[in-house]
Scaffold this motif. Structure first.
Motif, PDB file in Angstrom:
ATOM      1  N   SER A  68       0.803  -1.211   0.000  1.00 49.45           N
ATOM      2  CA  SER A  68       0.000   0.000   0.000  1.00 49.45           C
ATOM      3  C   SER A  68       0.841   1.269   0.000  1.00 49.45           C
ATOM      4  O   SER A  68       0.318   2.350  -0.150  1.00 49.45           O
ATOM      5  N   PHE A 257      -1.404   3.267  14.039  1.00 50.75           N
ATOM      6  CA  PHE A 257      -2.154   3.819  12.926  1.00 50.75           C
ATOM      7  C   PHE A 257      -1.779   3.099  11.628  1.00 50.75           C
ATOM      8  O   PHE A 257      -2.623   2.781  10.792  1.00 50.75           O
ATOM      9  N   GLN A 261      -4.030   0.902   8.890  1.00 54.88           N
ATOM     10  CA  GLN A 261      -4.025   1.118   7.441  1.00 54.88           C
ATOM     11  C   GLN A 261      -3.644  -0.145   6.697  1.00 54.88           C
ATOM     12  O   GLN A 261      -4.211  -0.460   5.655  1.00 54.88           O
ATOM     13  N   VAL A 263      -4.115  -3.160   7.598  1.00 53.71           N
ATOM     14  CA  VAL A 263      -5.228  -4.100   7.606  1.00 53.71           C
ATOM     15  C   VAL A 263      -6.269  -3.662   6.579  1.00 53.71           C
ATOM     16  O   VAL A 263      -6.781  -4.459   5.797  1.00 53.71           O
ATOM     17  N   ASN A 264      -6.564  -2.364   6.537  1.00 51.78           N
ATOM     18  CA  ASN A 264      -7.562  -1.884   5.587  1.00 51.78           C
ATOM     19  C   ASN A 264      -7.140  -2.124   4.147  1.00 51.78           C
ATOM     20  O   ASN A 264      -7.961  -2.372   3.287  1.00 51.78           O
ATOM     21  N   ALA A 265      -5.843  -2.008   3.886  1.00 53.58           N
ATOM     22  CA  ALA A 265      -5.373  -2.169   2.515  1.00 53.58           C
ATOM     23  C   ALA A 265      -4.967  -3.611   2.230  1.00 53.58           C
ATOM     24  O   ALA A 265      -4.498  -3.903   1.148  1.00 53.58           O
ATOM     25  N   GLU A 266      -5.115  -4.503   3.209  1.00 46.65           N
ATOM     26  CA  GLU A 266      -4.666  -5.886   3.081  1.00 46.65           C
ATOM     27  C   GLU A 266      -3.219  -5.944   2.615  1.00 46.65           C
ATOM     28  O   GLU A 266      -2.865  -6.673   1.698  1.00 46.65           O
TER      29      GLU A 266
ATOM     30  N   GLY B  49      -5.128  10.333   4.639  1.00 46.55           N
ATOM     31  CA  GLY B  49      -5.214   9.516   5.846  1.00 46.55           C
ATOM     32  C   GLY B  49      -3.950   8.745   6.151  1.00 46.55           C
ATOM     33  O   GLY B  49      -3.978   7.757   6.856  1.00 46.55           O
ATOM     34  N   SER B  62      -0.393   3.366  -5.861  1.00 51.67           N
ATOM     35  CA  SER B  62      -0.326   4.192  -4.663  1.00 51.67           C
ATOM     36  C   SER B  62       0.694   5.322  -4.779  1.00 51.67           C
ATOM     37  O   SER B  62       0.677   6.234  -3.969  1.00 51.67           O
ATOM     38  N   ALA B 416     -14.808  -2.154   3.937  1.00 58.63           N
ATOM     39  CA  ALA B 416     -14.431  -1.969   2.538  1.00 58.63           C
ATOM     40  C   ALA B 416     -13.916  -3.254   1.885  1.00 58.63           C
ATOM     41  O   ALA B 416     -14.358  -3.607   0.789  1.00 58.63           O
ATOM     42  N   ASN B 417     -13.011  -3.965   2.563  1.00 53.96           N
ATOM     43  CA  ASN B 417     -12.423  -5.166   1.948  1.00 53.96           C
ATOM     44  C   ASN B 417     -13.488  -6.185   1.588  1.00 53.96           C
ATOM     45  O   ASN B 417     -13.499  -6.742   0.493  1.00 53.96           O
TER      46      ASN B 417
END
Lengths: 304, 555
Positions: A68, A257, A261, A263-266, B49, B62, B416-417
């Protein structure tokens, strides 16, 4: 380490889909194939082969590139965020321990006194509240009502954040950690102290006419501290994992933090490395606590 | 300020900076370095973020947003707000030939890379062949249609497998051109972060830390008179609130933020604060066409008629995102593409009588308040990304409207995932999401409707999530690719609009907009509704770099 590898992969979806979703509307959907190729996801990639590659790379200290973060090596990403966490959560955990222990010792010394009646109960009540709730309350009071302190972030958005500015941003999250963690230290230290104070050698010290201060810190305090030390080392080890909540509430940059992130973006490589870091940190902390106890308490050295 | 004080202040800053190198997480230089004293730097309010990762590889999603447009440039600039109007960029001209299967670019002369090396047609051919060799870099899948790219003199010739007119947008407008003399020495271009990017663009990345990226104007920029803003900063924001305040207070003159109650929390905070949210694509309900009930066009049309899009816009999006049309055409951006016959009788408010008539004619009857036909009961789950509070609010309106009408909706807001994973795999009933779109309505229609974009249930489909498949629609979409005539293209899109209003394979609800707040007090040249020369969002590449080149400081 094996668990670290497989847990992220049990999440629904894969990093390519996750990135495509995040960039929704601003990236061509056909990028999915390119992303899968870049991350090595696909039918022809055997998970066992990736697993052994991961084991070998981890042992050699190569944690791979973050999915990510534009392919930046995981080590670089973590190295950038770690000082924020160590600075904020590490320092405030130490402060919480030092203040808590000192106050607990004094409270036990003058048990039944004003300090003893007020401090332990009030801090224990505070520490019973969930951290994020106290955090939000502090934000509401100090940032929105009094408008004294910034309520989130680690720095002001300028091209070069100044040191003082970073400090100001750290006050509120640090204060919250200290007041929520201090209660536990006060209570355990006070109880230890009360037992120790009743010991014969303390009576002996008094009989010798030593100064109260000296008895309090050098005789009673030193011994009462021992059981607390292991707990303190453990809590230092949990600084990194505990940072997740702190940094999320205050949107504070740091590894907690970052983990959120990841985890959210795998972002598998980043997650693996952070999980490993958490585990290793706890192990090292426990080891240090054992060493410290051995130095401070001759009885534990055993042997002859 | 006298000299002594300046010296003192500077050394104090150096001291602070060097202390921070030792103890703090940040080691960044002095704020004023490199800035001319007369001109304040332009700070961009671009909340992502996260701290910056300082990676600038333009072929990695990205890091692409921070390099493509201002450091790297493409052959042409294709403006999505003016129906794909082409402005020459690194190519001075282009021409289609050989039944629209060959595209020849004339490469601009006199252009230099930011390290001083001359730019040439060989760099262009190198870039495209780099994508061929590394499919992981080919984000736009240009090699799914290309067969060869060669350079000779100042010409670059691209041969396509079949007529590929709409791919012009991707090959000319979406592929950043990189320097061969640097990239040919990179061992693995897929994993290289390109921490020090060299491009032809107006801005050179001069300093990056996790907290800020700083660009300075390229002194050798080939477009003389452009890139007049000397220093551009992009500080990292971890949350919307901080970024919105920063923008409202005027610390930034250009932002791309969703700001609630924008009138009171942004516009009235500082004189000159202005916003413009041009619509660019649709946010739509995607009915899973393999689900009984939803596989019936009448049911889908009834859903489209039964929802009040104006109300959804007001309640879910503060009215920022206007109501969409079942034709699929985004207005006013693509107004000239609207087919009058397809748009006839459509309205932004609900028409429940018409919806009820559609279902009645189809044999549905209300049983316990829910339309039912035989075993089919119109009760569905509706998923939306749990991370977007505005979308959840919009879908709450849709759920209550449809449930009151007689189509029972259960709202689901997964993380989301999970949401994307299920959407791509077709494991949902109704889903709310947006497509990327493109410079004409065709692109979004193709993403929605082209059967080859889809995949069987259980396999990820990057677009056409509803699993629509129609030979005649595919033929229309293919036909569009063979013509460069705007009139023919419009007539094909009109037929596609007809598919949309008669079959409703996708149900557009709102129009997605570019978030754009700006303050033109000290800087002129921002895109406006009357001069929409580029998409204004900071996340639109290469548009934001194109805009940055055009901005001028006011004296």
């Amino acid at each position: 380490m094996t668990v670290n590898f497989f847990i992220p992969r049990l999440m629904p979806g894969n990093p390519a889909e996750s990135i495509l979703g995040q960039f929704h509307g601003h990236i061509n959907p056909s990028a999915l194939k390119a992303l899968e190729a870049a991350f090595g996801i696909g039918k022809h990639q055997n998970i066992l082969i990736s697993y052994f590659e991961y084991l070998r790379n981890s042992l050699t200290g190569n944690f791979g590139a973050s999915f990510s973060q534009g392919g930046t090596p995981v080590a670089t990403v973590i190295a950038h965020d770690l000082p924020w966490t160590l600075g904020l959560v590490g320092l405030s955990t130490i402060l919480g321990f030092v203040f808590g222990t000192a106050l607990g010792a004094i409270a036990a010394w003058r048990r039944g006194g004003r300090l003893d009646n007020v401090l332990p109960p009030s801090f224990i009540i505070i520490s019973a509240f969930p951290y994020f709730w106290v955090g939000l309350l502090c934000i509401w009071f100090f940032s929105f009502t009094l408008n004294w302190l910034p309520y989130e972030g680690g720095f002001n958005q300028t091209s070069s954040p100044a040191f003082g500015d970073i400090m100001i941003h750290a006050i509120l999250p640090a204060f919250t950690i200290v007041i929520t963690s201090i209660g536990g230290w006060i209570l355990t230290m006070r109880n230890n102290m009360i037992t120790v104070v009743a010991e014969d050698y303390v009576k002996m010290a008094r009989a010798k006419g030593l100064k109260n201060q000296r008895i309090l810190w050098q005789y009673a305090g030193r011994n009462a501290l021992l059981p607390n030390l292991t707990g303190f080392a453990m809590s230092l080890g949990f600084v990194i994992s505990g940072a997740i909540l702190v940094e999320d509430v205050f949107n504070y940059p740091g590894v907690g933090f970052l983990l959120l992130q990841a985890v959210n973006a795998e972002d598998y490589p980043l997650m693996q490395a952070l999980f490993l870091l958490i585990t290793v940190a706890v192990l090292i902390a426990i080891f240090c606590a054992d060493v410290a106890t051995a130095i401070l308490d001759p009885r534990t050295r055993g042997g002859n | 300020m006298n000299k002594f004080k300046v010296g003192l202040a500077t050394s104090a800053l150096v001291l602070v900076a060097s202390t921070m190198t030792m103890v703090g997480p940040t080691a960044v230089g002095i704020a004023s370095a490199g800035a001319s004293p007369s001109q304040a730097p332009l700070n961009l309010a671009n909340e992502q973020g996260t701290l910056w990762s300082c990676a600038f590889n333009p072929f990695v999603p990205s890091s692409l947003p921070y390099s493509f447009g201002l450091t790297y440039e493409s052959l042409d600039f294709v403006n999505a707000l003016e129906s794909g109007k082409v402005t020459p960029w690194l190519a001075s001209a282009y021409a289609w030939s050989n039944m629209n299967k060959t595209l020849t670019f004339t490469i601009r002369s006199g252009v230099k890379w930011s390290d001083g090396t001359p730019f040439s047609a060989a760099d262009v051919a190198y870039t495209f062949n780099l994508l061929k060799k590394n499919s992981a870099l080919d984000l736009n899948a240009v090699w799914s249609v290309l067969s060869s790219v060669t350079a000779s003199g100042d010409k670059v010739t691209m041969n396509f497998k079949s007529a590929a007119v709409p791919y012009f947008y991707y090959v000319a407008g979406q592929v950043p051109i990189v320097p061969e003399h640097i990239w040919s020495k990179i061992a693995n271009p897929v994993t290289n972060t390109i921490s020090n990017p060299v491009g032809t663009g107006g801005y050179v990345m001069s300093k990056c830390s996790g907290e800020n990226i700083k660009w300075t104007a390229n002194p050798h920029y080939w477009q003389k008179g452009d890139a007049q803003i000397k220093v551009v900063n992009m500080p990292a924001f971890l949350s919307n609130n901080t970024c919105n305040e920063y923008l409202a207070q005027g610390q930034s003159a250009w932002g791309s933020q969703f700001i609630p109650s924008i009138q009171s929390s942004y516009v009235s905070k500082k004189s000159g604060n202005t916003y413009w949210f041009p619509p660019v694509a649709n946010v739509a309900l995607f009915p899973n066409l393999t689900v009984p009930g939803l596989n019936d066009a009448k049911v889908r049309l009834a859903i489209s008629e039964a929802i009040n899009r104006s109300l959804i816009s007001q309640n879910g999006e503060y009215g920022y995102e206007p109501a969409a049309s079942q034709t699929g055409i985004v207005s006013p951006t693509f107004k000239s593409w609207v087919s009058a016959s397809a748009a006839k009788g459509l309205s932004a408010s609900a028409n429940t009588a018409k919806a009820a008539a559609l279902l009645a004619a189809d044999g549905y009857k209300k049983v316990n308040g829910v339309y039912t036909k035989g075993k089919i009961k119109l009760a569905f789950t509706l998923s939306t990304n749990g991370g977007y509070s505005d979308w959840i609010a919009s879908m709450q309106v849709v759920s209550s409207e449809l449930s009151n009408f007689g189509i029972k909706i259960t709202l689901q807001t997964p993380a989301a995932n999970t949401f994307y994973s299920n959407l791509y795999a077709g494991k949902y009933q109704l889903a709310y999401n947006a497509e990327a779109g493109g410079p004409t309505p065709f692109y979004e229609m193709r993403q929605w409707l082209y059967s080859k974009n889809s995949a069987p249930i259980g396999t990820a489909a990057a677009s056409n999530w509803e699993r629509y498949s129609s030979a005649s629609t595919d033929a229309l979409l293919n036909q569009y690719g063979t013509t460069t005539s705007a009139a023919t293209q419009k007539s094909i899109v009109a037929k596609l609009e007809n598919v949309m209003v008669t079959q409703a394979p996708v149900i557009p609800v709102l129009e997605e907009v570019d978030w754009f707040e700006y303050n033109a007090t000290n800087i002129s040249g921002f895109p406006t509704a009357s001069n929409p020369y580029a998409q204004p969002g900071l996340y639109n590449q290469p548009d934001w770099g194109y805009v940055l080149d055009a901005l001028k400081p006011k004296a």
